[in-house]
Design an enzyme around this catalytic site. Structure first.
Site: not given
Length: 330
Positions: A44, A46, A71, A80, A150, A196, A204, A273, A279
């Site tokens: 982490h 720290e 944490c 930590c 877009a 789509t 993707l 799409g 939705s």
């Protein structure tokens, strides 16, 4: 504290579903060490700052600045808070309390119980903005949802397709494509609808930038029998999300998002799409919208999603010939 934010931001896309955290050690008003959480499962912020503290400087002579409460539980790494206590640090300055129920004030309590002065709430709103994905996941128990599309200058997001007309229709300029790939690299998953998938056959994935490949999700009422789709391959398989009820149902969509949240998915970039975006909009299950507005004219096509009435644009900027408008669901 803003330096902590800058350090933390540099790991966006690499620590999910963990939060973005940066830390400084300051002696007599001078930064003597700094670190950030660089990768999920790694040390982490720290600890990384303490590890590079020069040997001639005692931690007990330093104040630690960290944007998120240290944490107090064992996870991939030890707490930590315990490490800070063991190092003898006398003061810790924090931006945000960790909303994770395993921490949520316990880290601060442990520090104070061991005689450490704690100052919290420094630039709290900016800290929450930095970790908005993490905070949403912890508090709402679902992923942070970004809707992205877009649209042409005359308000269309796609052309009207013939039955045999496949492949994506690019509305925005080519230079914007790299920006979209950067956005993909920053989120844990990408989601589209079955329409789509049928029409665009998208990959993707990340091709324009380096990063961790996002999880690819397809949402539909029934599984699409499209084994030739480019995004379905053994190297980086996609996953079907079948909504229990009608796709436009808020309850069905919320249930699916809560399931993904329970699996540890912190954020989703929606690239579908009209039906998929609408939705999310109609159900109110979204957190951010990014609209790429092109100068291209289509004349006739699939209309862009209808935004909620009186929704303000929170930021707007030019990106080459395109304009990018952003909205928040506050």
């Amino acid at each position: 504290m803003r330096r902590c934010f800058d350090l933390a931001q540099s790991a966006l896309g690499f620590v999910r579903p963990n939060p973005l955290v940066g830390a400084l050690l300051v002696q007599n008003g001078k930064v003597v060490a700094e670190g950030f959480h660089q990768a999920f499962g790694g040390d982490h912020a720290e600890v990384n700052a303490l590890n590079i503290l020069p040997e001639n400087i005692a931690p007990s002579d330093c104040t630690m600045y960290v944007n998120l409460e240290p944490c107090s539980h064992f996870g991939k790494t030890p707490p930590c808070a315990d490490i800070i206590i063991a190092k003898g640090i006398k003061q810790v300055v924090i931006s945000n309390i960790d909303p994770d129920p395993r921490v949520s004030g316990r880290g601060i309590e442990r520090l104070k119980a061991n005689g450490i002065q704690v100052i919290s709430g420094v630039l709290e709103n900016e800290g929450a903005e930095l970790n908005r994905r993490f905070f949403c996941h912890q508090i709402k128990k679902r992923p942070y949802i970004i809707l992205k599309w877009a649209q042409s200058a005359d308000g269309f997001m796609d052309i009207i397709r013939q039955l045999d007309q496949k492949g994506s229709f690019q509305i925005s300029q080519q230079e914007t494509k790299k920006l979209v790939h950067l956005w993909r690299s920053q989120e844990q998953a990408i989601l589209i609808g079955s329409n789509t998938l049928r029409t665009d056959n998208p990959q993707l994935n990340l091709r324009e930038v380096h990063g961790i490949q996002p999880i690819r999700l397809v949402i539909s009422r029934s599984e699409f029998q499209g084994s030739d789709a480019g995004m379905f391959n053994a190297e980086n398989p996609a996953r079907w999300l079948q909504i229990d009820s009608d796709r436009e149902s808020c309850n069905g969509l919320l249930k699916t998002l809560e399931q993904l949240g329970a699996e540890g998915i912190q954020s989703i970039l929606v690239e579908g799409g009209l039906k998929t975006h609408q939705s999310f909009l109609d159900s109110g299950l979204w957190d951010e919208i990014r609209i790429i507005r092109s100068e291209t004219m289509i004349g006739k096509g699939i209309p862009a999603p209808a935004l909620p009435q009186n929704l303000p644009i929170t930021s707007s900027h030019r990106y080459g010939k395109d304009r990018i408008d952003s909205c928040r669901n506050l």
